[in-house]
Motif scaffolding. Structure first.
Motif, mmCIF file in Angstrom:
data_model
loop_
_atom_site.group_PDB
_atom_site.id
_atom_site.type_symbol
_atom_site.label_atom_id
_atom_site.label_comp_id
_atom_site.label_asym_id
_atom_site.label_seq_id
_atom_site.Cartn_x
_atom_site.Cartn_y
_atom_site.Cartn_z
ATOM 1 N N ASN A 1 39.345 40.128 39.301
ATOM 2 C CA ASN A 1 39.654 39.028 38.409
ATOM 3 C C ASN A 1 38.836 37.817 38.880
ATOM 4 O O ASN A 1 39.161 37.177 39.874
ATOM 5 C CB ASN A 1 41.146 38.724 38.443
ATOM 6 C CG ASN A 1 41.529 37.676 37.445
ATOM 7 O OD1 ASN A 1 40.758 36.789 37.112
ATOM 8 N ND2 ASN A 1 42.760 37.771 36.970
ATOM 9 N N TYR A 2 37.776 37.495 38.153
ATOM 10 C CA TYR A 2 36.855 36.441 38.572
ATOM 11 C C TYR A 2 37.469 35.052 38.477
ATOM 12 O O TYR A 2 37.065 34.152 39.196
ATOM 13 C CB TYR A 2 35.560 36.506 37.758
ATOM 14 C CG TYR A 2 34.769 37.751 38.057
ATOM 15 C CD1 TYR A 2 34.264 37.960 39.332
ATOM 16 C CD2 TYR A 2 34.540 38.707 37.085
ATOM 17 C CE1 TYR A 2 33.547 39.099 39.630
ATOM 18 C CE2 TYR A 2 33.829 39.852 37.366
ATOM 19 C CZ TYR A 2 33.332 40.041 38.647
ATOM 20 O OH TYR A 2 32.634 41.170 38.932
ATOM 21 N N ILE A 3 38.460 34.882 37.610
ATOM 22 C CA ILE A 3 39.127 33.581 37.510
ATOM 23 C C ILE A 3 39.839 33.285 38.825
ATOM 24 O O ILE A 3 39.687 32.211 39.404
ATOM 25 C CB ILE A 3 40.099 33.552 36.313
ATOM 26 C CG1 ILE A 3 39.330 33.679 35.004
ATOM 27 C CG2 ILE A 3 40.936 32.276 36.337
ATOM 28 C CD1 ILE A 3 40.208 33.898 33.791
ATOM 29 N N TYR A 4 40.620 34.249 39.320
ATOM 30 C CA TYR A 4 41.314 34.069 40.602
ATOM 31 C C TYR A 4 40.325 33.951 41.754
ATOM 32 O O TYR A 4 40.509 33.156 42.671
ATOM 33 C CB TYR A 4 42.271 35.231 40.870
ATOM 34 C CG TYR A 4 43.484 35.252 39.981
ATOM 35 C CD1 TYR A 4 44.164 34.089 39.666
ATOM 36 C CD2 TYR A 4 43.957 36.444 39.468
ATOM 37 C CE1 TYR A 4 45.280 34.105 38.847
ATOM 38 C CE2 TYR A 4 45.081 36.474 38.646
ATOM 39 C CZ TYR A 4 45.732 35.302 38.349
ATOM 40 O OH TYR A 4 46.839 35.317 37.545
ATOM 41 N N THR B 1 35.888 45.259 38.934
ATOM 42 C CA THR B 1 37.296 45.297 38.549
ATOM 43 C C THR B 1 38.060 44.063 39.029
ATOM 44 O O THR B 1 39.256 43.976 38.801
ATOM 45 C CB THR B 1 37.968 46.546 39.143
ATOM 46 O OG1 THR B 1 37.854 46.489 40.567
ATOM 47 C CG2 THR B 1 37.317 47.810 38.601
ATOM 48 N N ILE C 1 43.866 39.457 46.075
ATOM 49 C CA ILE C 1 42.973 39.505 44.914
ATOM 50 C C ILE C 1 42.136 40.777 44.920
ATOM 51 O O ILE C 1 41.958 41.418 43.883
ATOM 52 C CB ILE C 1 42.050 38.256 44.887
ATOM 53 C CG1 ILE C 1 42.875 37.005 44.595
ATOM 54 C CG2 ILE C 1 40.943 38.409 43.850
ATOM 55 C CD1 ILE C 1 42.111 35.704 44.809
#
Length: 187
Positions: free
Chosen positions: A139-142, A137, A127
């Motif tokens: 991916n906050y969802i992951y 930069t 991630i």
């Protein structure tokens, strides 16, 4: 939003580095505990088998008529029988203690915790890449999914390492790893 709570905490400027470091520390602890419990299991099992073999030999020796003739009287034969009985009782007690301690189960749980942490570590590296300092930069969802799985893994761990590691946490987080044998002696 586990990560976002940490993102703006001024005391936790680099949660990604902290998470990675904690995973490495916990992996090492679980590996060492797994080895420790495997060794304890082998030692108790070997000792128990040795006692069982000794008691069996003593029982057969006391039942042999040639042994009775060699001692010349029945009192010596009775002593051998009593010793065999005492060894058998000690062996039985040791086997019960060995079964109750469940070292094999504890070792396996620590191995599974190591595997789970290894997977989490690789996923965190996937991630974040080489960017352990968040520059916006990621991916906050992951990352939120990962943080939830990380917390779940900590909760399902076989032992609360926090109480064991607390006296040594400052040195470990600074990268100064001390011998886990020293930490085990503090238990």
């Amino acid at each position: 939003a586990l990560y976002e709570d940490l993102k703006f905490n001024k005391y936790h400027r680099k949660p990604l580095m902290s998470w990675q470091r904690r995973i490495v520390i916990r992996q090492r602890c679980h590996i060492e505990l797994s080895v420790h419990y495997d060794q304890l299991d082998r030692i108790l099992n070997t000792f128990s088998l040795t006692l069982t073999a000794l008691s069996s030999s003593a029982i057969f020796a006391s039942a042999n008529p040639q042994v009775s003739a060699a001692f010349g009287d029945t009192s010596s034969k009775n002593v051998v029988s009593y010793v065999a009985g005492i060894i058998a009782v000690v062996s039985t007690i040791l086997q019960a203690v060995h079964r109750a301690l469940q070292h094999v189960l504890l070792a396996e749980q620590h191995k599974q915790a190591t595997v789970a942490l290894t997977k989490l570590r690789f996923r965190l590296e996937f991630i974040t890449g080489d960017n352990l300092v968040d520059t916006g930069t990621l991916n906050y969802i992951y990352l939120n999914r990962w943080a939830k799985e990380y917390n779940d893994a900590l909760e399902s761990a076989p032992l609360n390492l926090k109480s064991i590691l607390k006296p040594h946490a400052k040195n470990m987080l600074k990268g100064r790893f001390m011998s886990f044998r020293v930490i085990l002696k503090t238990l």
